[in-house]
Design an enzyme around this catalytic site. Structure first.
Site, PDB file in Angstrom:
ATOM      1  N   HIS A 165      12.544  -6.364  -4.078  1.00  0.00           N
ATOM      2  CA  HIS A 165      11.737  -6.411  -2.746  1.00  0.00           C
ATOM      3  C   HIS A 165      12.480  -5.825  -1.685  1.00  0.00           C
ATOM      4  O   HIS A 165      11.731  -5.332  -0.523  1.00  0.00           O
ATOM      5  CB  HIS A 165      11.256  -7.816  -2.683  1.00  0.00           C
ATOM      6  CG  HIS A 165       9.920  -7.728  -2.045  1.00  0.00           C
ATOM      7  ND1 HIS A 165       9.377  -6.596  -1.102  1.00  0.00           N
ATOM      8  CD2 HIS A 165       8.923  -8.316  -2.133  1.00  0.00           C
ATOM      9  CE1 HIS A 165       8.344  -6.929  -0.770  1.00  0.00           C
ATOM     10  NE2 HIS A 165       7.954  -8.120  -1.161  1.00  0.00           N
ATOM     11  N   ASP A 387      -3.144   5.979 -14.213  1.00  0.00           N
ATOM     12  CA  ASP A 387      -3.490   6.363 -15.344  1.00  0.00           C
ATOM     13  C   ASP A 387      -2.653   7.388 -15.884  1.00  0.00           C
ATOM     14  O   ASP A 387      -2.117   8.435 -15.339  1.00  0.00           O
ATOM     15  CB  ASP A 387      -4.857   7.259 -15.191  1.00  0.00           C
ATOM     16  CG  ASP A 387      -5.399   8.058 -16.434  1.00  0.00           C
ATOM     17  OD1 ASP A 387      -4.776   7.959 -17.490  1.00  0.00           O
ATOM     18  OD2 ASP A 387      -6.676   8.528 -16.420  1.00  0.00           O
TER      19      ASP A 387
END
Length: 442
Positions: A165, A387
């Protein structure tokens, strides 16, 4: 069901000359990176359903395409192949990429039930941890990213992503096509000079983090994932557009200052789910509770930070000092909406320095054992639009939320319809109460 590691490979940024030159980089962490540098790693799993997917097809077609796509992506986002490092003479860490750096990619197989794991029903929270990889980290060095691809024979596969992070937030774009030149909206900006914040604020954040790391300020190790009890389960809930509008109407009817409130989907969803959790976990009405908002400052700094900026540009806004009874009473939902709405309004009027001082001061006042509610993710990230050539994901889950009771994931709905979906983890007895409260209140 066991997850078996088949192989581990190192994927380096592509050196294809058509993609351009690849240079070494050193990116110092900024005020927006430092609050997150020791938080648990961000872990997400994305499921893709492919019926009758054979081992031959997976290993000869799908895996090579994903490996190649990763290599090309890393050419443009080379810091992800690098590491966070903190030399003894440096006042703060940096992200360093050098020629030869790479990302660890694990390939695994499992006979687990794909439909159950990628569904919305109740399932053990610990199950998803086997589909996300670990991240190499020490006090002075930590990988920025690692990946795992898990094959489900005749069912599909999933991609597990683990990132530090301190390196990036959730807004990073991904380049997945073999393009010699990236379109402008995908070309990352590595310019750290756009973050202009006084050094003393960074020192305050580093000092605060040391308090919670046994006074070890100079460490890049993320907090370890806690053990998960066998009765901790994961669930996904939804709010349709109609649900959200109904909850907004409730706030407008019950609040004493409806015209002042910013009734965004984020505020409504967070407030509603949080109040249900507080009620479901009500063992002590006087226990300390609070809220944590990760605010995006890309559009709030002057000059404005480019949307393509590489790195964290979110800052934690702490709303502490409350007790559970304040949120579990009948007007608790409206009260949380007002608190969150005021916090959002405050983002537009305050400078980052004041937010930094308020956060540092607020954290110092957190009482031991406080229950904190927070949201990870956003519908704006468009995670269901990832995708890779096999259509929309069947499901995506943020694994990281299993670490803290009261942390939620938030995304658009997987079916593409208006509204949001939220994930959370609770003990089974608490989850049953939460789900009853959640459904009955809509």
């Amino acid at each position: 069901m066991a997850t078996n590691v088949i192989k581990i490979v190192q994927v380096s940024p592509s050196t294809d000359s058509a993609l351009g030159s690849l240079n070494s980089l050193s990116l110092p962490l900024t005020l927006f990176d430092l609050p997150w540098k020791n938080l648990p790693t961000m872990q997400r799993v994305i499921f893709y359903r492919l019926h009758e997917l054979s081992a031959e097809s997976f290993y000869s077609q799908i895996f090579p395409k994903l490996e190649r796509s990763l290599s090309i992506t890393l050419h443009h986002y080379s810091p992800l192949a690098g590491r966070l490092t903190w030399d003894a003479q440096d006042p703060k860490p940096c992200i360093l990429f050098s020629q030869g750096d790479s990302v660890t990619l694990t390939v695994a197989e499992t006979e687990a039930d794909f439909s159950r794991l990628s569904g919305d029903g109740l399932r053990p929270a610990a199950e998803l941890r086997s589909f996300v990889p670990s991240l190499k980290a020490s006090d002075d060095s930590a990988s920025a990213l690692s990946l795992q691809i898990t094959f489900f024979p005749n069912q599909g596969f999933c991609i597990g992503v683990t990132s530090h992070h301190g390196a990036v937030d959730g807004k990073e774009h991904e380049a997945t096509k073999n393009l010699p030149v990236l379109p402008e909206e995908l070309t990352p900006s590595f310019d750290r000079t756009v973050i202009n914040v006084p050094t003393r604020r960074e020192e305050e954040i580093l000092g605060m983090s040391a308090k919670y790391r046994n006074n070890n300020i100079r460490t890049l190790k993320p907090s370890p994932a806690p053990e998960i009890t066998a009765d901790t389960i994961r669930a996904t809930v939804e709010l349709t557009r109609e649900n959200i509008e109904k909850l907004k109407e409730r706030v407008q009817n019950e609040s004493t200052r409806p015209l002042e409130l910013r009734l965004s989907t984020y505020v409504i969803a967070f407030a509603y789910a949080w109040t249900c959790v507080v009620k479901a976990c009500e063992d002590d009405a006087n226990r300390p509770v609070g809220l944590l908002v990760a605010a995006d400052f890309r559009h709030r700094l002057s000059p404005r930070v480019p949307d393509t900026y590489f790195g964290n540009c979110v800052f934690p806004i702490g709303l502490f000092g409350y007790e559970a009874r304040e949120f579990s009473e009948e007007d608790g939902f409206v009260k949380v909406v007002e608190i969150l709405s005021d916090a959002v309004h405050g983002l537009d009027s305050g400078e980052i320095e004041s937010h930094c001082m308020n956060y540092v001061g607020g954290v110092k006042k957190i009482k031991p054992g406080a229950q904190i509610g927070a949201i990870a993710g956003s519908p704006r990230l468009g995670i269901y639009g990832v995708d890779f050539g096999w259509g929309r994901p069947a499901k995506t889950d943020l694994v990281t939320i299993d670490r803290t009771k009261g942390f939620f994931s938030l995304s658009e709905r997987k079916n593409g319809q208006d509204g949001v979906e939220m994930g959370l983890c609770l003990k089974k007895s608490e989850m049953n109460i939460f789900l009853s409260l959640y459904k009955n209140g809509l």
